[in-house]
Design a protein around this motif. Structure first.
Motif, PDB file in Angstrom:
ATOM      1  N   ALA A 132      58.193 -62.137 -63.068  1.00 12.26           N
ATOM      2  CA  ALA A 132      57.997 -62.326 -64.508  1.00 12.26           C
ATOM      3  C   ALA A 132      57.583 -61.029 -65.213  1.00 12.26           C
ATOM      4  CB  ALA A 132      56.976 -63.440 -64.763  1.00 12.26           C
ATOM      5  N   ILE A 133      58.379 -59.984 -65.028  1.00 16.74           N
ATOM      6  CA  ILE A 133      58.083 -58.692 -65.646  1.00 16.74           C
ATOM      7  C   ILE A 133      58.575 -58.714 -67.095  1.00 16.74           C
ATOM      8  CG2 ILE A 133      58.551 -56.206 -65.568  1.00 16.74           C
ATOM      9  CD1 ILE A 133      59.002 -56.523 -62.535  1.00 16.74           C
ATOM     10  N   PRO A 134      57.700 -58.371 -68.049  1.00 17.00           N
ATOM     11  CA  PRO A 134      58.142 -58.323 -69.451  1.00 17.00           C
ATOM     12  C   PRO A 134      59.258 -57.288 -69.644  1.00 17.00           C
ATOM     13  CG  PRO A 134      55.748 -58.248 -69.300  1.00 17.00           C
ATOM     14  CD  PRO A 134      56.276 -58.078 -67.904  1.00 17.00           C
ATOM     15  N   LYS A 135      60.191 -57.587 -70.532  1.00 17.31           N
ATOM     16  CA  LYS A 135      61.346 -56.710 -70.745  1.00 17.31           C
ATOM     17  C   LYS A 135      60.943 -55.280 -71.109  1.00 17.31           C
ATOM     18  CE  LYS A 135      64.602 -60.300 -71.865  1.00 17.31           C
ATOM     19  NZ  LYS A 135      65.961 -60.265 -71.484  1.00 17.31           N
ATOM     20  N   TYR A 183      58.889 -53.461 -69.768  1.00 23.34           N
ATOM     21  CA  TYR A 183      58.603 -52.699 -68.552  1.00 23.34           C
ATOM     22  C   TYR A 183      59.824 -52.570 -67.649  1.00 23.34           C
ATOM     23  CZ  TYR A 183      53.697 -53.031 -69.835  1.00 23.34           C
ATOM     24  OH  TYR A 183      52.505 -52.927 -70.482  1.00 23.34           O
ATOM     25  N   LEU A 184      60.989 -52.966 -68.150  1.00 23.13           N
ATOM     26  CA  LEU A 184      62.250 -52.826 -67.426  1.00 23.13           C
ATOM     27  C   LEU A 184      63.051 -51.694 -68.071  1.00 23.13           C
ATOM     28  CD1 LEU A 184      63.331 -56.564 -67.094  1.00 23.13           C
ATOM     29  CD2 LEU A 184      62.173 -55.159 -65.394  1.00 23.13           C
ATOM     30  N   HIS A 185      63.460 -50.749 -67.269  1.00 22.19           N
ATOM     31  CA  HIS A 185      64.204 -49.598 -67.778  1.00 22.19           C
ATOM     32  C   HIS A 185      65.561 -49.578 -67.074  1.00 22.19           C
ATOM     33  CE1 HIS A 185      60.421 -48.339 -69.549  1.00 22.19           C
ATOM     34  NE2 HIS A 185      59.879 -48.648 -68.385  1.00 22.19           N
ATOM     35  N   LEU A 186      66.578 -50.054 -67.784  1.00 23.93           N
ATOM     36  CA  LEU A 186      67.913 -50.210 -67.227  1.00 23.93           C
ATOM     37  C   LEU A 186      68.723 -48.935 -67.436  1.00 23.93           C
ATOM     38  CD1 LEU A 186      69.899 -52.273 -65.957  1.00 23.93           C
ATOM     39  CD2 LEU A 186      70.545 -52.892 -68.285  1.00 23.93           C
ATOM     40  N   GLU A 187      69.241 -48.384 -66.335  1.00 22.95           N
ATOM     41  CA  GLU A 187      70.097 -47.199 -66.362  1.00 22.95           C
ATOM     42  C   GLU A 187      69.528 -46.103 -67.262  1.00 22.95           C
ATOM     43  OE1 GLU A 187      74.001 -48.769 -67.255  1.00 22.95           O
ATOM     44  OE2 GLU A 187      74.301 -49.311 -65.156  1.00 22.95           O
ATOM     45  N   THR A 188      68.274 -45.775 -67.033  1.00 25.57           N
ATOM     46  CA  THR A 188      67.583 -44.724 -67.780  1.00 25.57           C
ATOM     47  C   THR A 188      67.420 -43.513 -66.881  1.00 25.57           C
ATOM     48  OG1 THR A 188      66.362 -46.403 -69.035  1.00 25.57           O
ATOM     49  CG2 THR A 188      65.461 -44.171 -69.041  1.00 25.57           C
ATOM     50  N   ARG A 189      67.775 -42.336 -67.398  1.00 26.37           N
ATOM     51  CA  ARG A 189      67.581 -41.131 -66.599  1.00 26.37           C
ATOM     52  C   ARG A 189      66.109 -41.011 -66.239  1.00 26.37           C
ATOM     53  NH1 ARG A 189      70.311 -36.253 -69.721  1.00 26.37           N
ATOM     54  NH2 ARG A 189      68.649 -36.935 -71.080  1.00 26.37           N
ATOM     55  N   VAL A 190      65.861 -40.561 -65.032  1.00 27.56           N
ATOM     56  CA  VAL A 190      64.497 -40.460 -64.522  1.00 27.56           C
ATOM     57  C   VAL A 190      63.619 -39.648 -65.468  1.00 27.56           C
ATOM     58  CG1 VAL A 190      63.117 -39.477 -62.645  1.00 27.56           C
ATOM     59  CG2 VAL A 190      65.124 -40.858 -62.121  1.00 27.56           C
ATOM     60  N   PRO A 235      58.935 -43.405 -68.981  1.00 30.57           N
ATOM     61  CA  PRO A 235      57.592 -43.136 -69.504  1.00 30.57           C
ATOM     62  C   PRO A 235      56.796 -42.172 -68.615  1.00 30.57           C
ATOM     63  CG  PRO A 235      58.088 -45.473 -69.636  1.00 30.57           C
ATOM     64  CD  PRO A 235      59.205 -44.842 -68.848  1.00 30.57           C
ATOM     65  N   ALA A 236      56.050 -41.276 -69.244  1.00 31.36           N
ATOM     66  CA  ALA A 236      55.278 -40.251 -68.530  1.00 31.36           C
ATOM     67  C   ALA A 236      54.288 -40.855 -67.545  1.00 31.36           C
ATOM     68  CB  ALA A 236      54.551 -39.360 -69.532  1.00 31.36           C
ATOM     69  N   GLU A 237      53.751 -42.029 -67.865  1.00 35.29           N
ATOM     70  CA  GLU A 237      52.762 -42.628 -66.962  1.00 35.29           C
ATOM     71  C   GLU A 237      53.337 -43.036 -65.614  1.00 35.29           C
ATOM     72  OE1 GLU A 237      53.792 -46.020 -69.919  1.00 35.29           O
ATOM     73  OE2 GLU A 237      53.349 -43.886 -70.065  1.00 35.29           O
ATOM     74  N   TYR A 238      54.667 -42.979 -65.458  1.00 35.18           N
ATOM     75  CA  TYR A 238      55.277 -43.271 -64.165  1.00 35.18           C
ATOM     76  C   TYR A 238      55.231 -42.068 -63.235  1.00 35.18           C
ATOM     77  CZ  TYR A 238      57.199 -47.494 -66.357  1.00 35.18           C
ATOM     78  OH  TYR A 238      57.362 -48.684 -67.005  1.00 35.18           O
ATOM     79  N   GLY A 239      54.785 -40.933 -63.738  1.00 40.40           N
ATOM     80  CA  GLY A 239      54.531 -39.780 -62.885  1.00 40.40           C
ATOM     81  C   GLY A 239      55.738 -38.954 -62.515  1.00 40.40           C
ATOM     82  N   LEU A 240      56.673 -38.809 -63.420  1.00 37.25           N
ATOM     83  CA  LEU A 240      57.901 -38.093 -63.078  1.00 37.25           C
ATOM     84  C   LEU A 240      58.032 -36.739 -63.773  1.00 37.25           C
ATOM     85  CD1 LEU A 240      60.119 -41.235 -63.183  1.00 37.25           C
ATOM     86  CD2 LEU A 240      59.403 -39.978 -61.164  1.00 37.25           C
ATOM     87  N   ASP A 292      69.696 -47.743 -61.349  1.00 35.09           N
ATOM     88  CA  ASP A 292      70.123 -48.924 -62.087  1.00 35.09           C
ATOM     89  C   ASP A 292      68.963 -49.556 -62.841  1.00 35.09           C
ATOM     90  OD1 ASP A 292      72.823 -48.779 -61.358  1.00 35.09           O
ATOM     91  OD2 ASP A 292      72.410 -49.767 -59.455  1.00 35.09           O
ATOM     92  N   LEU A 293      67.803 -49.585 -62.209  1.00 40.87           N
ATOM     93  CA  LEU A 293      66.650 -50.225 -62.841  1.00 40.87           C
ATOM     94  C   LEU A 293      65.352 -49.640 -62.304  1.00 40.87           C
ATOM     95  CD1 LEU A 293      65.616 -52.603 -64.672  1.00 40.87           C
ATOM     96  CD2 LEU A 293      65.611 -53.982 -62.599  1.00 40.87           C
ATOM     97  N   VAL A 294      64.423 -49.367 -63.212  1.00 45.46           N
ATOM     98  CA  VAL A 294      63.048 -49.053 -62.842  1.00 45.46           C
ATOM     99  C   VAL A 294      62.198 -50.104 -63.546  1.00 45.46           C
ATOM    100  CG1 VAL A 294      61.155 -47.391 -63.007  1.00 45.46           C
ATOM    101  CG2 VAL A 294      63.483 -46.593 -62.532  1.00 45.46           C
ATOM    102  N   ALA A 295      61.333 -50.760 -62.792  1.00 44.12           N
ATOM    103  CA  ALA A 295      60.531 -51.852 -63.334  1.00 44.12           C
ATOM    104  C   ALA A 295      59.067 -51.664 -62.957  1.00 44.12           C
ATOM    105  CB  ALA A 295      61.038 -53.193 -62.798  1.00 44.12           C
ATOM    106  N   ALA A 296      58.198 -51.812 -63.956  1.00 46.30           N
ATOM    107  CA  ALA A 296      56.755 -51.724 -63.727  1.00 46.30           C
ATOM    108  C   ALA A 296      56.197 -53.145 -63.704  1.00 46.30           C
ATOM    109  CB  ALA A 296      56.088 -50.906 -64.817  1.00 46.30           C
TER     110      ALA A 296
END
Length: 168
Positions: free
Chosen positions: A9-12, A14-21, A25-30, A43-47
């Motif tokens: 049940a991840i809110p939309k 927090y879903l990043h579909l086909e987003t360049r790394v 968001p900066a808080e993901y540490g990239l 394809d997807l990064v999800a928090a």
């Protein structure tokens, strides 16, 4: 759909579909990634803040005989990204949003053959990392098989290893 409406049940938001790394968001540490890795587009990064996990998911459709090889290839491709995320997130937490620090999972790779066959490792990942029950796994596999069958080079046979489409 499964990440929003399924057990996670991840809110939309927090879903990043086909987003360049590098655009995540900066808080993901990239921030510290090289240009080569920053231009990757999973394809997807999800928090998942409830579970405290950050997921990097890659779905690939390839020739059946290449399923295992492509799982290994995609894992090698995205492991530097998840390592960078894990290293950075271990040093800082997102105090501004009130969310607890996220644990980064290894890259989640789901491989589907052009015939619709799913690699056994992929079936296990759907259950263990994405928390999908048998019914949701079958639904996911059916959708993936339809996509695979619609590709010009595919030869649909309708078999998906590890799943039965009929209810016994």
């Amino acid at each position: 759909d499964e990440l929003c409406n399924g057990p996670r049940a991840i809110p939309k938001g927090y879903l990043h579909l086909e987003t360049r790394v590098k655009d995540l968001p900066a808080e993901y540490g990239l921030i510290q990634l090289s240009t080569r890795h920053g231009s990757l587009t999973p394809d997807l990064v999800a928090a998942d803040h409830r579970a405290g996990e950050l997921l990097l998911i890659e779905v690939t459709i390839v020739e059946d005989e290449a399923l295992g090889r492509y799982i290994s290839h995609k894992q090698r491709k995205y492991t530097p990204v998840t390592r960078c995320m894990a290293t950075t997130l271990a040093k800082v937490s997102d105090n501004s949003s009130g969310n607890a620090r996220l644990t980064v999972l290894q890259p989640i790779v789901i491989a589907i053959g052009t015939s619709g066959q799913m690699h056994q490792t992929s079936a296990l990942v759907l259950r263990s990392a994405l928390y999908l029950d048998e019914e949701r796994c079958c639904a996911f596999a059916g959708k993936a098989a339809a996509i695979a069958a619609s590709r010009p080079s595919s030869t649909p046979r309708g078999s998906i290893a590890g799943f039965s489409r009929s209810k016994n």
